[in-house]
Design an enzyme around this catalytic site. Structure first.
Site, short mmCIF file in Angstrom:
data_model
loop_
_atom_site.label_atom_id
_atom_site.label_comp_id
_atom_site.label_asym_id
_atom_site.label_seq_id
_atom_site.Cartn_x
_atom_site.Cartn_y
_atom_site.Cartn_z
N GLY A 93 12.37 9.18 -14.14
CA GLY A 93 12.68 7.63 -14.54
C GLY A 93 14.21 7.67 -14.30
N GLY A 130 1.01 -1.30 -0.01
CA GLY A 130 -0.04 -0.02 0.16
C GLY A 130 1.07 1.11 0.02
CE LYS A 131 0.46 3.89 -5.75
NZ LYS A 131 1.56 3.11 -6.19
N GLY A 132 0.71 4.24 1.18
CA GLY A 132 0.59 4.71 2.59
C GLY A 132 1.41 4.08 3.43
CG ASN A 143 5.01 9.49 -11.96
OD1 ASN A 143 4.09 10.27 -12.64
ND2 ASN A 143 4.80 8.14 -11.66
N GLY A 176 8.83 4.55 -5.91
CA GLY A 176 8.34 6.06 -5.46
C GLY A 176 8.06 6.36 -4.17
CG ASP A 177 5.08 3.89 -2.46
OD1 ASP A 177 4.56 4.58 -2.81
OD2 ASP A 177 4.87 2.69 -2.47
CB THR A 222 10.42 10.96 -9.72
OG1 THR A 222 9.14 10.41 -10.02
CG2 THR A 222 10.62 11.08 -8.18
#
Ligand code: RIB
Length: 299
Positions: free
Chosen positions: A213, A38-40, A179, A242-243, A211
């Site tokens: 890449g 989960g991104k969170g 991104n 990313g997280d 961001t």
């Protein structure tokens, strides 16, 4: 200053694939593994591993105790996480031979965030505390409004981007960590510098951390521009890169370091994360980041 991450908690079922399933195709996976994600949750773990005191708020179902336990093991304060009657959110993640992923989300308890719960959570925070959000829970607009009224400093990783989020009033947000695809959705621009400038027009006073890449990352706050490249690492699984970046960037800044150092640590941390499997388990500690001897990619 306290940091509150109000975000998703998922059980990630990760399938190793020769290639992603195509429309109409039935194909066997090579392996299935289950991770916490989960991104969170991933961003709370990254914030904590990078040294920030972090409180997580969000919801899980009765089958989600392991997600709370994992956050606790990494030193995240979970006293505000609530349990609902429904199912915990989950993700079905395909990872191909190149380490690329595609993710199917089921929101579950992540979509049961009520205004009463939000009010209860925010009552524990005050002016000057930081709030971090992603886009995997419901009622984000209410959280933003109430946190801004309190004078909290707002940061968002607008992922996964959605039409609903694009239409929201995000003008009270200070930090956008995003991104190029998300930047394009928010600004209709494709060139990174144009994305950053347009972001400042649409959301006055914001700080843009874009961001890019293989091109690394660009930071723009209206006065200063900084860039940082990427590192040469074997790519095993890009999930949570990313997280990891978001958590390390904000945590490093909160601990009083300058922006170039925050970009450096966040870039090293996300490079280390892509060379390990899984979401939360792939996130390095600050010690590992400082000790890492990675080769920068030259262009
Ligand atoms: O950013 C990676 C995360 O996206 C995964 O852990 C998955 O749960 C989805 O939320």
């Amino acid at each position: 200053m306290k940091i509150l991450n109000f975000g998703s908690l998922n059980i990630d079922n990760v399938y190793s694939m020769d290639h992603f399933v195509r429309p109409g195709e039935t194909t066997a996976s090579l392996k299935m593994e289950t991770f916490c994600g989960g991104k969170g949750l991933n961003q709370s773990v990254a914030l904590a591993k990078a040294g920030a005191p972090v409180y997580h708020a969000g919801k899980v179902g009765a089958d989600g105790q392991m997600l709370i336990d994992i956050l606790g093991e990494y030193g995240v304060d979970t006293s505000l996480v609530a349990m609902t009657q429904g199912h915990t959110g989950h993700a079905i993640i395909q990872v191909d031979k190149k380490g690329q992923n595609c993710i199917l989300l089921y929101g579950g308890a992540n979509q049961e965030i009520t205004t009463d719960y939000i009010d209860d959570v925010l009552a524990h925070f005050e002016k000057g505390d930081m709030l971090l959000l992603q886009n995997e829970i419901n009622n984000i607009d209410y959280i933003i409004k109430k946190a801004a009224e309190k004078g909290m400093i707002l940061a968002i990783n607008p992922s996964p981007i959605s039409d609903e989020l694009v239409k929201m009033d995000l003008t009270s947000i200070t930090y956008f960590i995003l991104n190029e695809i998300e930047g394009n959705e928010l600004t209709q621009e494709t060139d990174p510098e144009k994305i950053a400038r347009k972001m400042r027009q649409i959301y006055p006073g914001c700080v843009v951390v874009l961001t890019l890449g293989k091109q690394g990352v660009m930071y723009y706050d209206g006065t200063n521009t900084y860039t940082h490249g990427i590192y040469d690492v074997p790519v095993v699984d890009t999930t949570a890169a990313g997280d990891t970046f978001t958590g390390f960037f904000l945590s490093t800044l909160m601990q009083g370091e300058d922006v170039p150092k925050a970009l450096e640590y966040a870039s090293i941390a996300s490079s280390l994360a892509v060379s390990q499997k899984g979401a939360a388990p792939s996130i390095p500690t600050m010690e590992q980041v400082k000790d890492a001897k990675l080769k920068k990619v030259e262009f």
